[in-house]
Design an enzyme around this catalytic site. Sequence first.
Site, PDB file in Angstrom:
ATOM      1  N   ASP A   1      49.466  34.478  50.865  1.00  0.00           N
ATOM      2  CA  ASP A   1      49.668  34.285  52.305  1.00  0.00           C
ATOM      3  C   ASP A   1      48.797  35.208  53.149  1.00  0.00           C
ATOM      4  O   ASP A   1      48.845  35.154  54.370  1.00  0.00           O
ATOM      5  CB  ASP A   1      51.150  34.456  52.669  1.00  0.00           C
ATOM      6  CG  ASP A   1      51.561  33.549  53.816  1.00  0.00           C
ATOM      7  OD1 ASP A   1      50.868  32.550  54.059  1.00  0.00           O
ATOM      8  OD2 ASP A   1      52.582  33.844  54.470  1.00  0.00           O
TER       9      ASP A   1
ATOM     10  N   LYS B   1      62.905  31.873  51.648  1.00  0.00           N
ATOM     11  CA  LYS B   1      62.355  30.768  50.879  1.00  0.00           C
ATOM     12  C   LYS B   1      63.104  30.648  49.549  1.00  0.00           C
ATOM     13  O   LYS B   1      63.612  31.634  49.012  1.00  0.00           O
ATOM     14  CB  LYS B   1      60.869  31.016  50.574  1.00  0.00           C
ATOM     15  CG  LYS B   1      59.937  31.021  51.762  1.00  0.00           C
ATOM     16  CD  LYS B   1      58.513  31.319  51.291  1.00  0.00           C
ATOM     17  CE  LYS B   1      57.535  31.430  52.447  1.00  0.00           C
ATOM     18  NZ  LYS B   1      57.244  30.127  53.055  1.00  0.00           N
TER      19      LYS B   1
ATOM     20  N   ARG C   1      52.150  32.795  62.535  1.00  0.00           N
ATOM     21  CA  ARG C   1      51.670  32.497  63.883  1.00  0.00           C
ATOM     22  C   ARG C   1      52.011  33.617  64.867  1.00  0.00           C
ATOM     23  O   ARG C   1      51.331  33.785  65.874  1.00  0.00           O
ATOM     24  CB  ARG C   1      52.236  31.160  64.355  1.00  0.00           C
ATOM     25  CG  ARG C   1      53.733  31.121  64.553  1.00  0.00           C
ATOM     26  CD  ARG C   1      54.291  29.713  64.590  1.00  0.00           C
ATOM     27  NE  ARG C   1      54.176  29.060  63.294  1.00  0.00           N
ATOM     28  CZ  ARG C   1      54.544  27.800  63.056  1.00  0.00           C
ATOM     29  NH1 ARG C   1      55.054  27.065  64.050  1.00  0.00           N
ATOM     30  NH2 ARG C   1      54.424  27.283  61.859  1.00  0.00           N
TER      31      ARG C   1
ATOM     32  N   ASP D   1      60.555  32.284  58.961  1.00  0.00           N
ATOM     33  CA  ASP D   1      59.528  31.902  58.005  1.00  0.00           C
ATOM     34  C   ASP D   1      58.275  31.365  58.693  1.00  0.00           C
ATOM     35  O   ASP D   1      57.296  31.038  58.030  1.00  0.00           O
ATOM     36  CB  ASP D   1      60.074  30.862  57.022  1.00  0.00           C
ATOM     37  CG  ASP D   1      59.200  30.697  55.797  1.00  0.00           C
ATOM     38  OD1 ASP D   1      58.408  31.623  55.495  1.00  0.00           O
ATOM     39  OD2 ASP D   1      59.277  29.647  55.144  1.00  0.00           O
TER      40      ASP D   1
ATOM     41  N   LYS E   1      44.937  35.904  59.142  1.00  0.00           N
ATOM     42  CA  LYS E   1      46.353  36.168  58.858  1.00  0.00           C
ATOM     43  C   LYS E   1      46.481  36.980  57.574  1.00  0.00           C
ATOM     44  O   LYS E   1      46.023  36.567  56.511  1.00  0.00           O
ATOM     45  CB  LYS E   1      47.106  34.844  58.715  1.00  0.00           C
ATOM     46  CG  LYS E   1      48.554  34.983  58.262  1.00  0.00           C
ATOM     47  CD  LYS E   1      49.165  33.604  57.994  1.00  0.00           C
ATOM     48  CE  LYS E   1      50.509  33.720  57.286  1.00  0.00           C
ATOM     49  NZ  LYS E   1      51.065  32.391  56.938  1.00  0.00           N
TER      50      LYS E   1
END
Length: 471
Positions: free
Chosen positions: A261, A250, A324, A320, A238
Amino acid sequence: MSEIIPATLALPLPLIASREQAVPIHCIVKGGLDGLVDKVPPAALRFARATGFDGKPGSHLLVPAADGSLGLVLFGTGGAFENEPYGFGALSAALPPGTYEIATPLGPIEATAATLGWVMGRYAFRRYKDDDGKPAPLLVPPVGADLDQVRRTAEAVFLIRDLVNTPASDLGPAELAEAAVRVATAHDARVNIIVGDDLIEAGYPMVHAVGRASERSPRLIDLTWGEAGLPRVTLVGKGVCFDTGGLNLKTGSYMALMKKDMGGAAHVLGLAHMIMDAGLPVRLRVLIPAVENSVSGNAMRPGDVLNSRKGLTVEIGDTDAEGRLILADALAEADEERPELLIDMATLTGAARVALGPDLPAMFTPDDELAAAITDAGLDQRDPVWRLPLWAPYDKWLDSRVADLNNVSDGGMAGAVTAALFLKRFVTETPSWVHFDVFAWAPKPGPGRPIGAEAYAIRALYALIADRYGA
């Protein structure tokens, strides 16, 4: 200002071959001073007892020689400290400059671990701060240490840490792709990169949808290495270079660490470096969807329905939960080849951290044999993982009234499990698939592990791949 990673991944290790004037390091267990009676001068034992040093795990004592110079070092090992993967990093970070050698006999595994720990203790992220110029203490590697393994592991871990520690201002999708190209160049691997609107034509609609709101174009990085006829090992990472949360924005505290991330992408690049550097006989493929999840007029919205590479339609319950989505397109591409082993790594859910804390990566796989092998490798390498269930009854929590599935479930329970079940919908042809939900961050310091970016599970996975396919 330095580059994200150097043109070569080679590291100058704080190791030295010459034993001339090397200060001996004696390892003891707590309360084990009596075991050194025949190994160190009596005056050294008297000094240690006078200071109250008892060999507490992780502690050390500098013992002077008769002439006032540094005569020897006592280092507490054993007990709980044995679970520290980089235990000797506590020494290399604390000792004054000089040359040292471990006087306590070590087996090959322990010698390699001690040497790696020593190297790990010298890591610091210095891109934005000048080096203090203090010379590093040098270690004469103990007999039996696998220095090639120490070097490639250190290079991989330092690469991961540097990438994850770099803020998004200097590491967007383009820079992450550049880092992948440099890793590929170091090993004569090939890289294909699909950028921007070309992702739609190439069949990666969810990667495009997540990244289109940013001025920094999304991309799909595809690295291949090794001969075509060898066992296929595919790594998917990812690469969300910064995650605002999208329109489900957020709050500041939850956004503060979102430079990390892309930690999954960094992990698979580090693991790929280890595999290629060792010349493991596999056909390696690395897929990294690289995006920035931003807010603008063309950002995806809650309630939107996206097409996917797999052909499934996905309702967006939460912008958010974007990681995935991009992983799903990349996993669908990987699954089309039916590799012998498919591994994805991602900083995917806070739920995994609530369940397991920062040090234990959550592992999900339908392959019981693979899960057992990775668990065993993790224990052997002191690089632990923890299996969580792909609990089939929760799969219906992803049902959508308007699409094939939703990207989130109703309610906040079992968030790591439902995220893994979402990914499982896109891996239908590859039995040996494993998903890792990693934190990629050390919130507290430890030996060889400063606060900041950290690599998890790559040593365990490398050991598994080397054992399964032959070094």
